[in-house]
Design an enzyme around this catalytic site. Structure first.
Site, short mmCIF file in Angstrom:
data_model
loop_
_atom_site.label_atom_id
_atom_site.label_comp_id
_atom_site.label_asym_id
_atom_site.label_seq_id
_atom_site.Cartn_x
_atom_site.Cartn_y
_atom_site.Cartn_z
N PRO A 193 11.47 4.22 0.83
CA PRO A 193 11.46 5.19 2.04
C PRO A 193 10.73 5.87 1.18
O PRO A 193 10.05 6.63 0.43
CB PRO A 193 12.62 5.91 1.46
N ASN A 194 9.96 6.94 2.24
CA ASN A 194 8.94 7.37 2.61
C ASN A 194 7.30 6.99 2.81
O ASN A 194 6.44 7.74 3.17
CB ASN A 194 9.07 8.53 1.38
N ARG B 8 1.66 11.70 3.56
CA ARG B 8 2.18 12.51 2.25
C ARG B 8 0.95 12.73 0.96
O ARG B 8 0.92 11.73 0.94
CB ARG B 8 3.01 11.32 2.01
N GLU C 141 6.74 -5.57 -9.34
CA GLU C 141 6.90 -3.83 -9.17
C GLU C 141 5.68 -3.13 -8.58
O GLU C 141 4.57 -3.72 -9.53
CB GLU C 141 8.30 -3.23 -10.22
N TYR D 81 -1.00 10.28 -2.91
CA TYR D 81 -1.28 8.74 -2.97
C TYR D 81 -1.82 8.11 -2.00
O TYR D 81 -2.48 6.93 -1.11
CB TYR D 81 0.18 8.64 -1.91
N ASN E 148 7.48 -2.21 -3.60
CA ASN E 148 6.90 -0.68 -3.82
C ASN E 148 8.63 -0.19 -3.56
O ASN E 148 8.53 0.45 -1.83
CB ASN E 148 5.69 -0.64 -3.05
N ARG F 271 3.15 10.83 -14.57
CA ARG F 271 3.76 12.00 -13.40
C ARG F 271 4.79 12.55 -14.34
O ARG F 271 5.54 12.71 -15.45
CB ARG F 271 3.77 11.03 -11.84
N ALA G 137 11.03 5.55 -4.41
CA ALA G 137 12.30 6.60 -5.18
C ALA G 137 13.39 5.73 -5.74
O ALA G 137 13.69 6.06 -6.42
CB ALA G 137 12.51 7.42 -4.09
N HIS H 263 3.07 0.85 -7.33
CA HIS H 263 3.59 2.01 -7.46
C HIS H 263 1.96 1.90 -7.01
O HIS H 263 1.17 1.67 -7.60
CB HIS H 263 3.83 2.46 -8.16
C1 DQA Z 1 5.77 5.15 -5.96
C2 DQA Z 1 6.26 6.15 -7.44
C3 DQA Z 1 7.51 6.93 -6.88
O1 DQA Z 1 7.73 7.63 -7.81
C4 DQA Z 1 8.18 7.42 -5.14
O2 DQA Z 1 9.25 7.93 -5.34
C5 DQA Z 1 7.25 7.11 -4.50
C6 DQA Z 1 5.85 6.69 -4.69
C7 DQA Z 1 4.65 4.99 -5.96
O3 DQA Z 1 4.31 3.98 -4.68
O4 DQA Z 1 3.71 5.50 -6.22
O5 DQA Z 1 7.51 6.86 -3.20
O6 DQA Z 1 6.19 3.88 -5.85
#
Ligand code: DQA
Length: 149
Positions: A9-10, A17, A97, A22, A73, A106, A76, A99
């Site tokens: 998501p997002n 964003r 995994e 990011y 990725n 963080r 959240a 990010h």
């Molecule tokens: C994320 C880190 C997560 O905590 C966050 O909710 C994201 C992006 C990252 O790529 O840094 O949406 O996965």
């Protein structure tokens, strides 16, 4: 070899964003970077994004027999989703995994990952390079798995 890149998501909002966290690259920019490197390295990739947890679960389930590796990725959902963890575990495909940000540097709630215990490894904090490093790691691990000719 085929690698499935899944984005949660997002991540469709990358570029606009929180660019201080990011970066300025869009998800399409990152996909193009992954595809360019994958062609050079002779591997096939699929690259998908969803804001819906169940859709990500279904894609993980369907990956069996289609892909050798998943790069995930989960955004959240990383921190909340037992369903994603169970899907990775059930399917048994090696999963990395990733990010963009360094989640350990963080907020406290980002320090816990539901999926880390069922993943082969974790790459975080390198922006778009987290994707490219995961591509390289998947290829190397896959090559090590192959019996010597
Ligand atoms: C994320 C880190 C997560 O905590 C966050 O909710 C994201 C992006 C990252 O790529 O840094 O949406 O996965």
């Amino acid at each position: 070899m085929r690698i499935l890149f899944l984005n949660g998501p997002n991540l469709n909002l990358l570029g606009q964003r929180e660019p201080h966290v990011y970066g300025r690259a869009t998800l399409a920019d990152i996909e193009a970077g992954v595809r360019m490197r994958a062609v050079r390295m002779g591997v096939g990739v699929d690259f998908r994004q969803s804001n819906v947890e169940g859709e990500l679960v279904s894609w993980i389930q369907q990956a069996k027999g289609e892909f050798d590796f998943i790069v995930l990725n989960a955004a959240a959902y990383t921190h909340t989703s037992i369903a994603l963890r169970d899907a990775i575990s059930a399917v048994g495909l090696p999963t990395i995994e990733i990010h963009l940000s360094n989640v350990q540097a963080r907020e406290q709630f980002r320090h816990h990952s539901c999926i880390a215990p069922v993943c082969s490894g974790l790459i975080a904090g390198f922006g778009a390079d987290s994707y490219y490093l995961a591509l390289e790691a998947a290829i190397n691990v896959n090559a090590e798995k192959r019996p010597a000719a």
